[in-house]
Design a protein around this motif. Structure first.
Motif, PDB file in Angstrom:
ATOM      1  N   MET A 219     -95.262  40.583   2.623  1.00  0.00           N
ATOM      2  CA  MET A 219     -96.100  40.022   1.563  1.00  0.00           C
ATOM      3  C   MET A 219     -97.481  40.650   1.593  1.00  0.00           C
ATOM      4  O   MET A 219     -98.014  41.094   0.560  1.00  0.00           O
ATOM      5  N   THR A 220     -98.071  40.701   2.779  1.00  0.00           N
ATOM      6  CA  THR A 220     -99.412  41.261   2.922  1.00  0.00           C
ATOM      7  C   THR A 220     -99.416  42.750   2.608  1.00  0.00           C
ATOM      8  O   THR A 220    -100.330  43.264   1.934  1.00  0.00           O
ATOM      9  N   ASN A 221     -98.396  43.448   3.073  1.00  0.00           N
ATOM     10  CA  ASN A 221     -98.310  44.894   2.860  1.00  0.00           C
ATOM     11  C   ASN A 221     -98.335  45.233   1.369  1.00  0.00           C
ATOM     12  O   ASN A 221     -99.174  46.020   0.915  1.00  0.00           O
TER      13      ASN A 221
ATOM     14  N   ASN B 280    -104.387  30.311  -1.203  1.00  0.00           N
ATOM     15  CA  ASN B 280    -104.402  29.508  -2.429  1.00  0.00           C
ATOM     16  C   ASN B 280    -103.401  29.973  -3.482  1.00  0.00           C
ATOM     17  O   ASN B 280    -103.463  29.527  -4.622  1.00  0.00           O
ATOM     18  N   LYS B 281    -102.483  30.848  -3.101  1.00  0.00           N
ATOM     19  CA  LYS B 281    -101.414  31.242  -4.016  1.00  0.00           C
ATOM     20  C   LYS B 281    -100.189  30.356  -3.758  1.00  0.00           C
ATOM     21  O   LYS B 281    -100.142  29.594  -2.787  1.00  0.00           O
TER      22      LYS B 281
ATOM     23  N   ASP C 169    -103.214  28.750   3.552  1.00  0.00           N
ATOM     24  CA  ASP C 169    -103.492  27.690   2.575  1.00  0.00           C
ATOM     25  C   ASP C 169    -102.662  27.859   1.306  1.00  0.00           C
ATOM     26  O   ASP C 169    -103.143  27.586   0.198  1.00  0.00           O
ATOM     27  N   MET C 170    -101.439  28.314   1.452  1.00  0.00           N
ATOM     28  CA  MET C 170    -100.590  28.527   0.294  1.00  0.00           C
ATOM     29  C   MET C 170     -99.875  27.226  -0.078  1.00  0.00           C
ATOM     30  O   MET C 170     -99.553  26.412   0.784  1.00  0.00           O
TER      31      MET C 170
ATOM     32  N   MET D 132     -89.230  30.619 -10.218  1.00  0.00           N
ATOM     33  CA  MET D 132     -89.661  31.975 -10.572  1.00  0.00           C
ATOM     34  C   MET D 132     -90.900  31.954 -11.463  1.00  0.00           C
ATOM     35  O   MET D 132     -91.749  32.836 -11.379  1.00  0.00           O
ATOM     36  N   MET D 133     -91.027  30.940 -12.307  1.00  0.00           N
ATOM     37  CA  MET D 133     -92.193  30.846 -13.189  1.00  0.00           C
ATOM     38  C   MET D 133     -93.440  30.396 -12.437  1.00  0.00           C
ATOM     39  O   MET D 133     -94.549  30.836 -12.744  1.00  0.00           O
ATOM     40  N   ILE D 134     -93.262  29.535 -11.442  1.00  0.00           N
ATOM     41  CA  ILE D 134     -94.402  28.943 -10.730  1.00  0.00           C
ATOM     42  C   ILE D 134     -94.991  29.887  -9.696  1.00  0.00           C
ATOM     43  O   ILE D 134     -96.209  29.976  -9.519  1.00  0.00           O
ATOM     44  N   ALA D 135     -94.132  30.618  -8.989  1.00  0.00           N
ATOM     45  CA  ALA D 135     -94.535  31.304  -7.759  1.00  0.00           C
ATOM     46  C   ALA D 135     -95.297  32.602  -8.003  1.00  0.00           C
ATOM     47  O   ALA D 135     -94.980  33.372  -8.910  1.00  0.00           O
ATOM     48  N   ASP D 136     -96.285  32.834  -7.146  1.00  0.00           N
ATOM     49  CA  ASP D 136     -96.958  34.133  -7.088  1.00  0.00           C
ATOM     50  C   ASP D 136     -96.209  35.075  -6.141  1.00  0.00           C
ATOM     51  O   ASP D 136     -96.238  36.297  -6.318  1.00  0.00           O
ATOM     52  N   PHE D 137     -95.582  34.492  -5.144  1.00  0.00           N
ATOM     53  CA  PHE D 137     -94.737  35.221  -4.202  1.00  0.00           C
ATOM     54  C   PHE D 137     -93.387  34.513  -4.147  1.00  0.00           C
ATOM     55  O   PHE D 137     -93.339  33.285  -4.057  1.00  0.00           O
TER      56      PHE D 137
END
Length: 310
Positions: free
Chosen positions: A101-103, A135-136, A159-160, A189-194
């Protein structure tokens, strides 16, 4: 003289192998299948014909969590027990999910590749701008041990907000660990940033993440897969990434492994590939090795294993 014969054709932890050899003669010769009492496998497939040829076979030990490489139906028919190591690599895979995720969200691999080619012409170039994790919203497809452990790291470390899609868990189970359950995949799928995929490969999850599912994702969203390659339609994912309909994706697993330059996904700047290294840490390898050997010996000795599939 060891009491048993075990087929093992792949590397396992040295201490685990030493323990196994106290009980069994170890062979990697397929011609000896008719004489073996057990198999221990990592990536190798166990077919119906292998099981049927192994007339003395009592147990198959899977060094890992996913056992889709074993013909479970044939094992049941021939009264062969299947054991596995569902807890041994949880932390290792969870940490890889966070690392991927970070990469991708910070363009780490891409920055490195551009640097090697002399293409970074300034510090903090605009085209390498990324996102923070904090915050994502992290969407988990699958709330098993790996998914829940990843949610703990993401929630307390970054803090996700955590949402999960898993038909096999209840809202009460989710609320007890401070995560929100959604009833439909498209809602997640609509809600998530990751979005992180942690489900086994079955007939129901084959290409679960397909063109239709990807259409619901945000343009800045990131997709991570550490489960099985077949869960994602790679052709559809390629199209969405190439057309910049997704910010990025990363996968540790592929339909054909290990991934090579022949896979179109590896040609994309917004995709990161690793060769199924989720459980490839010294700690996880040691725990998986010791667990699978213990489980196999337990069955051979006529006792009840802790982690039985069938």
């Amino acid at each position: 003289m060891p009491k048993y014969k075990v087929y093992l054709n792949e590397h396992i932890d040295e201490d685990a192998l030493n323990t196994l050899q106290k009980y069994a003669t170890v062979t990697n010769n397929l011609d000896e299948l008719k004489d073996i009492d057990a198999m221990i496998i990592r990536a190798e497939k166990v077919s119906r014909s292998m099981i049927e040829e192994s007339k003395k076979l009592k147990v198959i030990g899977k060094h890992g969590i996913g056992y889709d490489s074993i013909d479970i139906g044939a094992a049941k028919e021939h009264d062969v027990k299947v054991v596995y190591t569902p807890e041994a690599n949880v932390q290792s895979v969870s940490e890889l999910i966070i690392a991927l995720m970070t990469n991708v969200v910070r363009n780490i691999s891409l920055s490195f590749e551009k640097g090697k080619k002399g293409e970074n012409k300034s510090i903090a170039p605009k085209e390498l701008m990324g996102y923070q994790l904090n915050n994502k919203t992290l969407g988990l497809i699958g709330a098993g041990k790996i998914g829940l452990n990843t949610s703990k790291i993401a929630k307390h470390g970054f803090d996700m907000k955590i949402v999960v899609y898993d038909p096999f868990v209840t809202e009460q189970q989710c609320s007890q660990v401070g995560i929100e359950k959604v009833d439909r995949l498209e809602d997640l799928m609509m809600i998530a940033d990751f979005v992180s995929v942690s489900v086994p490969l079955t007939k129901d999850t084959k290409h679960l993440i397909n063109e239709r599912a990807l259409r619901f994702m945000k343009p800045h969203a990131v997709l991570i897969n550490t489960s099985r390659g077949g869960v994602i339609d790679e052709k559809a994912l390629y199209t969405f990434l190439a057309e910049k309909k997704l910010f990025a994706a990363a996968s540790d697993v592929f339909e054909h492994e290990p991934p090579t330059s022949k896979n179109p996904l590896l040609s994309l700047d917004n995709f990161v590939a690793t060769p199924h290294i989720g459980a490839n840490t010294a700690e996880a390898m040691k725990l998986m090795g010791s667990t699978v050997v213990k489980e196999v010996i337990t069955v051979l000795e006529g006792k009840t294993p802790n982690y039985r599939v069938v």
